[in-house]
Design a protein around this motif. Sequence first.
Motif, PDB file in Angstrom:
ATOM      1  N   SER A 157       0.820  -1.218   0.000  1.00  0.00           N
ATOM      2  CA  SER A 157       0.000   0.000   0.000  1.00  0.00           C
ATOM      3  C   SER A 157       0.851   1.264   0.000  1.00  0.00           C
ATOM      4  O   SER A 157       0.558   2.228  -0.718  1.00  0.00           O
ATOM      5  N   GLN A 158       1.908   1.281   0.825  1.00  0.00           N
ATOM      6  CA  GLN A 158       2.753   2.459   0.905  1.00  0.00           C
ATOM      7  C   GLN A 158       3.453   2.719  -0.425  1.00  0.00           C
ATOM      8  O   GLN A 158       3.543   3.863  -0.894  1.00  0.00           O
ATOM      9  N   GLU A 182       1.078   4.039  -3.016  1.00  0.00           N
ATOM     10  CA  GLU A 182       0.838   5.471  -2.814  1.00  0.00           C
ATOM     11  C   GLU A 182       1.950   6.300  -3.451  1.00  0.00           C
ATOM     12  O   GLU A 182       1.699   7.312  -4.117  1.00  0.00           O
ATOM     13  N   LYS A 184      -6.071  11.777  -4.984  1.00  0.00           N
ATOM     14  CA  LYS A 184      -6.120  11.237  -3.617  1.00  0.00           C
ATOM     15  C   LYS A 184      -7.079  12.075  -2.795  1.00  0.00           C
ATOM     16  O   LYS A 184      -6.967  13.300  -2.760  1.00  0.00           O
ATOM     17  N   VAL A 186      -4.161   4.728   3.061  1.00  0.00           N
ATOM     18  CA  VAL A 186      -2.937   4.655   2.272  1.00  0.00           C
ATOM     19  C   VAL A 186      -3.117   3.648   1.137  1.00  0.00           C
ATOM     20  O   VAL A 186      -3.588   2.535   1.341  1.00  0.00           O
ATOM     21  N   GLY A 187      -2.775   4.070  -0.071  1.00  0.00           N
ATOM     22  CA  GLY A 187      -2.874   3.190  -1.227  1.00  0.00           C
ATOM     23  C   GLY A 187      -4.184   3.284  -1.977  1.00  0.00           C
ATOM     24  O   GLY A 187      -4.315   2.712  -3.059  1.00  0.00           O
TER      25      GLY A 187
END
Length: 199
Positions: A79-80, A83, A160, A166-167
């Motif tokens: 996920s990080q 992002e 976003k 996150v992600g």
Amino acid sequence: ASLRIWRASHPSFATTMVSRRTAWLFCLAIASELAALARALRASSARNSCAHLWLAKLGVGFDCYYSPSGFEVVLGLNSQANEMVSMGIAKDDGDFVWLHADDGIPGSHVVIRAPWEMVSMPDIVFASRLAATFSQIWKYKSPEQRKVTVMYCRSYQVRKMDDAPVGDVLVLGHVETIDVDLIQPTEGSTGQPPILGSA
């Protein structure tokens, strides 16, 4: 304008024609197969020099390959990293090509680091098959399903929301889709780019 959001949730895979046990065993087999695909890809020469560059720059959680036209194709593995791919790397130029498995299936965010007009269809197929293979399609894929749908758009369409996990990203406006095959292990063992030909 259309609006899509990619989240970790998705409707459960329907097991109308097969028992739960059969579906579970099938999912385990697909997961094992995809792990073998990932190992083969990571051993390919198409990845090595490109991946080392990005790992040195950003650390673990990323992978990178060269497309048939020689463009860098960067993808996140968590996920990080997703992002960073979508909100960082893809924003170096607002006209890069961004890809993701369609139908809300969780998976890697993928970007082709080249202007939209310069990216050829073989490059799109290449990156789409990476997006399909590095997705969680094994949770939803039926035994009869041979193709995976991948969507792609211009990177400036990816946004976003302030309160999104996150992600998670939004894709605004028109998107293109393409149906591709998962990568096969033998495609990464020849010293050539891991994806050969088109789907």
